[in-house]
Scaffold this active site. Structure first.
Site, mmCIF file in Angstrom:
data_model
loop_
_atom_site.group_PDB
_atom_site.id
_atom_site.type_symbol
_atom_site.label_atom_id
_atom_site.label_comp_id
_atom_site.label_asym_id
_atom_site.label_seq_id
_atom_site.Cartn_x
_atom_site.Cartn_y
_atom_site.Cartn_z
ATOM 1 N N ASP A 74 0.828 -1.197 0.000
ATOM 2 C CA ASP A 74 0.000 0.000 0.000
ATOM 3 C C ASP A 74 0.867 1.253 0.000
ATOM 4 O O ASP A 74 2.017 1.243 0.436
ATOM 5 C CB ASP A 74 -0.991 0.007 1.160
ATOM 6 C CG ASP A 74 -0.453 -0.676 2.418
ATOM 7 O OD1 ASP A 74 0.753 -0.959 2.480
ATOM 8 O OD2 ASP A 74 -1.238 -0.908 3.339
ATOM 9 N N CYS A 99 1.850 4.884 9.344
ATOM 10 C CA CYS A 99 1.522 3.458 9.341
ATOM 11 C C CYS A 99 2.604 2.638 8.654
ATOM 12 O O CYS A 99 2.470 1.431 8.489
ATOM 13 C CB CYS A 99 0.171 3.223 8.668
ATOM 14 S SG CYS A 99 -0.619 1.663 9.148
ATOM 15 N N HIS A 101 3.801 2.715 5.486
ATOM 16 C CA HIS A 101 3.665 2.271 4.108
ATOM 17 C C HIS A 101 4.911 2.572 3.279
ATOM 18 O O HIS A 101 5.116 1.970 2.228
ATOM 19 C CB HIS A 101 2.422 2.899 3.458
ATOM 20 C CG HIS A 101 1.129 2.439 4.061
ATOM 21 N ND1 HIS A 101 -0.100 2.848 3.609
ATOM 22 C CD2 HIS A 101 0.879 1.601 5.101
ATOM 23 C CE1 HIS A 101 -1.061 2.288 4.338
ATOM 24 N NE2 HIS A 101 -0.486 1.531 5.250
ATOM 25 N N GLU A 133 -5.751 3.286 3.727
ATOM 26 C CA GLU A 133 -6.214 3.868 4.993
ATOM 27 C C GLU A 133 -7.667 4.313 4.914
ATOM 28 O O GLU A 133 -8.362 4.362 5.927
ATOM 29 C CB GLU A 133 -5.332 5.058 5.381
ATOM 30 C CG GLU A 133 -3.880 4.703 5.658
ATOM 31 C CD GLU A 133 -3.696 3.862 6.911
ATOM 32 O OE1 GLU A 133 -4.662 3.686 7.663
ATOM 33 O OE2 GLU A 133 -2.577 3.371 7.121
ATOM 34 N N HIS A 160 2.388 -6.269 6.652
ATOM 35 C CA HIS A 160 2.153 -5.036 7.404
ATOM 36 C C HIS A 160 3.220 -4.955 8.470
ATOM 37 O O HIS A 160 3.540 -5.946 9.115
ATOM 38 C CB HIS A 160 0.768 -5.018 8.045
ATOM 39 C CG HIS A 160 0.310 -3.632 8.384
ATOM 40 N ND1 HIS A 160 0.954 -2.839 9.320
ATOM 41 C CD2 HIS A 160 -0.712 -2.879 7.900
ATOM 42 C CE1 HIS A 160 0.344 -1.676 9.394
ATOM 43 N NE2 HIS A 160 -0.670 -1.667 8.543
ATOM 44 N N HIS A 354 0.241 4.641 13.582
ATOM 45 C CA HIS A 354 -0.684 5.768 13.479
ATOM 46 C C HIS A 354 -0.350 6.892 14.457
ATOM 47 O O HIS A 354 -1.141 7.830 14.607
ATOM 48 C CB HIS A 354 -2.148 5.330 13.664
ATOM 49 C CG HIS A 354 -2.686 4.547 12.513
ATOM 50 N ND1 HIS A 354 -4.013 4.595 12.125
ATOM 51 C CD2 HIS A 354 -2.085 3.694 11.643
ATOM 52 C CE1 HIS A 354 -4.198 3.809 11.082
ATOM 53 N NE2 HIS A 354 -3.044 3.244 10.775
#
Length: 390
Positions: A74, A99, A101, A133, A160, A354
């Site tokens: 992502d 996050c 990415h 997101e 992730h 986050h």
């Protein structure tokens, strides 16, 4: 061109400086294409998705393909003000890769770079995905038939990053890795009136209080204690002034569950409670659900068992079996349609995902690339097996 560790870190830091929100990853997409175009193009085909202009598809043509194996990462960032004091901090105000990415994209580029120099036996399909997101970029891509024709995918993998795991550790589990999420909006319409004459009004705030109390019994009294579900109403908006009874109140919340069945059960109970309160309070209650592509990330049993066994036995990998998390991920929608596995890559950050001080360790990048390239080579040497969806 083979990417060195220093070059990978340079790429990651550049991506970190240009974070962009969902569906607006234009700088990011341009930079990714620039990097991909610097690779050997002998085995590569680069594609796009008209309805997702920032998305990138890359096919690596195999020497003797039996299947198309997909790898997704992502691209989007979050509306967070960075607080890390880095020399390569975000240059885009109020936006940050909180996050990780940027880590995801760098690992994907490293894997793609390896196979651009070492032709795989199977076809590999890399999907650089916008809008994880918010706005369900994975669902948009699937629903627009992005994974058809030359870019058909038989099985999907993706990672992730995990702030709690040591840098470079691979984490996974069979079953659900991430919960599914659904937005829920409630609009309660009663009748406004003077605070001194409540009998002439119909107080939507009182109704909202009753609604919230009853909904909170769904998890505690309708769901087995060994099962997982969450209902949170994080926002309530009603009334205009202290001495006027509110005619309308709006609630905004989220539902989370480890299976789609759980989410649908919670939705059903919320609808039933709203229906009952409409009658008992003689009011109108509108219930709106929006799940989009945020289905539970349910790993395919066969593929994930193979993945876990490989990682456990690989001396170059440190593996840890993990518990499910109640956070959401739109890769769940793709795994609902195409068998696959999502896994964790530990990044050992002092700040949580986050958060403004999320700071992943870059040493995880090379370890993630080694783990996944070695797994894909192992997977491609196996005979094809029919793989059922969960």
């Amino acid at each position: 061109m083979v990417l060195s560790s220093d070059k990978l870190i340079q790429i990651r830091r550049h991506l970190h400086q240009i974070p962009e929100l969902a569906m607006n990853e234009f700088q990011t997409s341009d930079y990714l294409r620039q990097v991909i175009n610097s690779f050997s193009q002998q085995y590569l085909e680069i594609g796009s998705i008209p309805d997702l202009p920032t998305a990138i598809l890359v096919r690596v043509n195999g020497s003797n393909p039996k299947r198309n194996i997909g790898y997704r990462c992502d691209m989007d960032a979050l509306p967070v003000d960075e607080n890390n004091g880095l020399s390569y901090a975000s240059k885009n105000p109020h936006v940050m890769h909180a996050c990780g990415h940027d880590i995801h994209m760098t690992v994907a580029l490293g894997i793609l770079n390896y196979f651009s120099e070492h032709q795989p036996s199977d076809n590999l399909i890399f999907f650089f995905q916008p809008a994880e997101e918010s706005e369900s970029g994975g669902k948009v891509a699937f629903d627009k038939d992005a994974f058809s024709g030359r870019f058909h995918v038989d099985e999907f993998y993706g990672l992730h990053d995990n702030a709690q795991l040591p840098a470079g550790v691979i984490g996974c589990r069979n079953g659900t890795l991430f919960a599914g999420t659904t937005e829920v909006n409630i609009i309660i319409t009663g009748k406004s009136g003077h605070a001194a004459y409540p009998h002439l009004a119909n107080d939507s705030i009182v109704i909202a209080a009753s609604f919230i109390q009853q909904v909170q019994t769904i998890v505690s009294r309708n769901i087995a204690p060994t099962k997982c579900g969450v209902i949170t109403f994080g926002k309530i908006d009603g009334g205009v002034i202290r001495n006027v009874i509110a005619g309308t109140t709006r609630l905004e919340g989220t539902i989370r569950g480890l299976t789609q069945t759980m989410i649908e059960f919670i939705r059903q109970r919320i609808t039933e409670i709203a229906s009952g309160l409409q009658k008992s309070f003689n009011c109108q209650i509108t219930v709106e659900f929006n799940q989009g592509g945020y289905f539970p990330v349910e790993n395919n049993p066969q593929l994930t068992k193979r993945f876990i066994n490989f990682m456990k036995e690989n001396p170059e990998v440190t593996f840890q079996e993990t518990e499910p998390k109640m956070t959401g991920e739109d890769f769940g929608y793709l795994l609902n349609k195409i068998p696959g596995t999502m896994f964790w890559l530990g990044v050992d950050s002092p700040g949580a995902l986050h958060s403004a001080d999320f700071l992943p360790k870059e040493s995880a990048i090379a370890k993630g690339i080694v783990a996944m390239t070695s797994f894909l080579e192992y997977r491609m040497n196996l005979e094809d097996e029919k793989c059922s969806k969960m």
